[in-house]
Design a protein around this motif. Structure first.
Motif, PDB file in Angstrom:
ATOM      1  N   TRP A   1       0.758  -1.106  -0.081  1.00  0.00           N
ATOM      2  CA  TRP A   1       0.181  -0.070  -0.002  1.00  0.00           C
ATOM      3  C   TRP A   1       0.972   1.251   0.038  1.00  0.00           C
ATOM      4  CZ3 TRP A   1      -5.349  -0.065   1.268  1.00  0.00           C
ATOM      5  CH2 TRP A   1      -6.160   1.144   1.442  1.00  0.00           C
ATOM      6  N   VAL A   2       1.822   1.371   0.829  1.00  0.00           N
ATOM      7  CA  VAL A   2       2.719   2.458   1.057  1.00  0.00           C
ATOM      8  C   VAL A   2       3.556   2.721  -0.076  1.00  0.00           C
ATOM      9  CG1 VAL A   2       4.455   3.446   2.496  1.00  0.00           C
ATOM     10  CG2 VAL A   2       2.503   2.437   3.543  1.00  0.00           C
ATOM     11  N   VAL A   3       4.188   1.667  -0.645  1.00  0.00           N
ATOM     12  CA  VAL A   3       4.984   1.776  -1.758  1.00  0.00           C
ATOM     13  C   VAL A   3       4.490   2.088  -2.867  1.00  0.00           C
ATOM     14  CG1 VAL A   3       6.537   0.527  -3.381  1.00  0.00           C
ATOM     15  CG2 VAL A   3       6.697   0.387  -0.880  1.00  0.00           C
TER      16      VAL A   3
ATOM     17  N   LEU B   1      -2.686   7.115 -10.702  1.00  0.00           N
ATOM     18  CA  LEU B   1      -2.920   5.827 -10.079  1.00  0.00           C
ATOM     19  C   LEU B   1      -3.072   5.785  -8.657  1.00  0.00           C
ATOM     20  CD1 LEU B   1      -1.065   3.617 -12.578  1.00  0.00           C
ATOM     21  CD2 LEU B   1      -3.272   4.202 -12.627  1.00  0.00           C
ATOM     22  N   ARG B   2      -2.498   6.860  -7.868  1.00  0.00           N
ATOM     23  CA  ARG B   2      -2.384   6.837  -6.501  1.00  0.00           C
ATOM     24  C   ARG B   2      -3.898   7.080  -5.786  1.00  0.00           C
ATOM     25  NH1 ARG B   2       2.876  10.800  -5.602  1.00  0.00           N
ATOM     26  NH2 ARG B   2       4.439   9.604  -6.981  1.00  0.00           N
ATOM     27  N   PHE B   3      -4.213   6.328  -5.055  1.00  0.00           N
ATOM     28  CA  PHE B   3      -5.437   6.364  -4.543  1.00  0.00           C
ATOM     29  C   PHE B   3      -5.565   6.641  -2.858  1.00  0.00           C
ATOM     30  CE2 PHE B   3      -4.146   1.993  -3.946  1.00  0.00           C
ATOM     31  CZ  PHE B   3      -4.109   1.623  -2.773  1.00  0.00           C
ATOM     32  N   ASP B   4      -4.125   6.833  -2.299  1.00  0.00           N
ATOM     33  CA  ASP B   4      -4.205   7.349  -0.765  1.00  0.00           C
ATOM     34  C   ASP B   4      -2.814   7.916  -0.676  1.00  0.00           C
ATOM     35  OD1 ASP B   4      -4.747   7.663   1.771  1.00  0.00           O
ATOM     36  OD2 ASP B   4      -4.014   5.678   2.277  1.00  0.00           O
ATOM     37  N   GLU B   5      -2.793   9.262  -0.843  1.00  0.00           N
ATOM     38  CA  GLU B   5      -1.472  10.188  -0.635  1.00  0.00           C
ATOM     39  C   GLU B   5      -1.333  10.066   0.634  1.00  0.00           C
ATOM     40  OE1 GLU B   5      -0.017  11.447  -3.074  1.00  0.00           O
ATOM     41  OE2 GLU B   5      -1.382  10.875  -4.832  1.00  0.00           O
ATOM     42  N   TYR B   6       0.155  10.668   0.740  1.00  0.00           N
ATOM     43  CA  TYR B   6       0.704  11.010   2.115  1.00  0.00           C
ATOM     44  C   TYR B   6      -0.074  11.851   2.791  1.00  0.00           C
ATOM     45  CZ  TYR B   6       4.045  11.850   5.725  1.00  0.00           C
ATOM     46  OH  TYR B   6       4.909  12.130   6.960  1.00  0.00           O
ATOM     47  N   PRO B   7      -0.717  11.732   4.188  1.00  0.00           N
ATOM     48  CA  PRO B   7      -0.291  10.593   5.280  1.00  0.00           C
ATOM     49  C   PRO B   7      -0.973   9.482   5.501  1.00  0.00           C
ATOM     50  CG  PRO B   7      -1.420  12.638   6.168  1.00  0.00           C
ATOM     51  CD  PRO B   7      -1.465  12.793   4.708  1.00  0.00           C
ATOM     52  N   PHE B   8      -1.449   8.953   4.234  1.00  0.00           N
ATOM     53  CA  PHE B   8      -2.205   7.734   4.157  1.00  0.00           C
ATOM     54  C   PHE B   8      -3.468   7.885   4.933  1.00  0.00           C
ATOM     55  CE2 PHE B   8       2.516   6.931   3.678  1.00  0.00           C
ATOM     56  CZ  PHE B   8       2.518   6.654   2.165  1.00  0.00           C
ATOM     57  N   ILE B   9      -4.447   8.609   4.909  1.00  0.00           N
ATOM     58  CA  ILE B   9      -5.405   8.882   5.760  1.00  0.00           C
ATOM     59  C   ILE B   9      -6.338   7.460   5.345  1.00  0.00           C
ATOM     60  CG2 ILE B   9      -7.441  10.141   6.397  1.00  0.00           C
ATOM     61  CD1 ILE B   9      -5.937  12.588   5.421  1.00  0.00           C
TER      62      ILE B   9
END
Length: 203
Positions: free
Chosen positions: A74-76, A85-93
């Motif tokens: 998930w994080v990588v 394509l990112r569905f959860d940007e930092y800070p991974f809420i």
């Protein structure tokens, strides 16, 4: 004459209809209609078995490994993947929300599984306690029976004791007859028991 005979029949029909209309309560000869419930119905036993399976899986190393792999992927993915394509940007809420949701469901399931295990342990302990009480009662009964048998055997004259007493009496009689004092050594034995068969003289 015919109309006069039909009048009581009509009166009975009207009175029966009136009695039926007056009886508005629930009838005892018919089953009750099932009540509608707002909450969905479920089988508690099946739900309990499912909760035990989930709790057993959560307490294994396989779950920790799979969860670690999922979090790393998930994080990588949300760091190195293209922005579209990112569905959860930092800070991974969203990841934090999923972990919180998992923990909120895992804790009650684990508690439910522990309660079921406690109930089983309580039943097993109760059965063991009753079994121990029965074993103790049986042991006490057998102990009393053995003590009673020992007391009874102590008061019963055995064959050896009777033989010894007869031997002493014969020795005493022989010593008196021969002029010896009681207690002197006299080699005298009891006569052997006759055979149980018929003698030749009895024929």
């Amino acid at each position: 004459m015919a109309p006069e005979r039909e009048t009581p029949v009509r009166e009975r029909a009207v009175s029966g209809a009136t009695a039926a209309s007056r009886h508005r309560g629930p009838r005892l000869d018919q089953p009750r209609a099932p009540r509608r419930r707002l909450l969905p119905e479920y089988d508690p036993e099946a739900f309990g078995r499912l909760s035990e399976r989930i709790a057993r899986f959560l307490g294994t190393g396989r779950f920790i490994v799979w969860m670690t792999v999922v979090i790393i992927v998930w994080v990588v993915w949300n760091i190195s993947a293209p922005a579209a394509l990112r569905f959860d940007e930092y800070p991974f809420i969203f990841l934090t929300l999923m972990l919180s949701l998992q923990a909120s469901y895992a804790a009650p399931l684990i508690l439910l599984a522990q309660n079921r295990q406690d109930d089983r342990d309580r039943v097993n302990l109760e059965q063991d306690r009753k079994q121990n009480e029965r074993s103790i009662a049986d042991t006490e009964y057998l102990t009393r029976e053995i003590a009673a048998l020992r007391i009874g055997l102590g008061e019963v004259a055995t064959r050896d004791w009777i033989r010894d007493e007869l031997q002493e009496m014969i020795k005493e009689l022989e010593s008196r007859r021969d002029g010896h004092h009681p207690g002197t050594d006299v080699n005298l034995a009891l006569p052997a028991e006759p055979p149980r068969g018929r003698d030749a003289d009895d024929r």
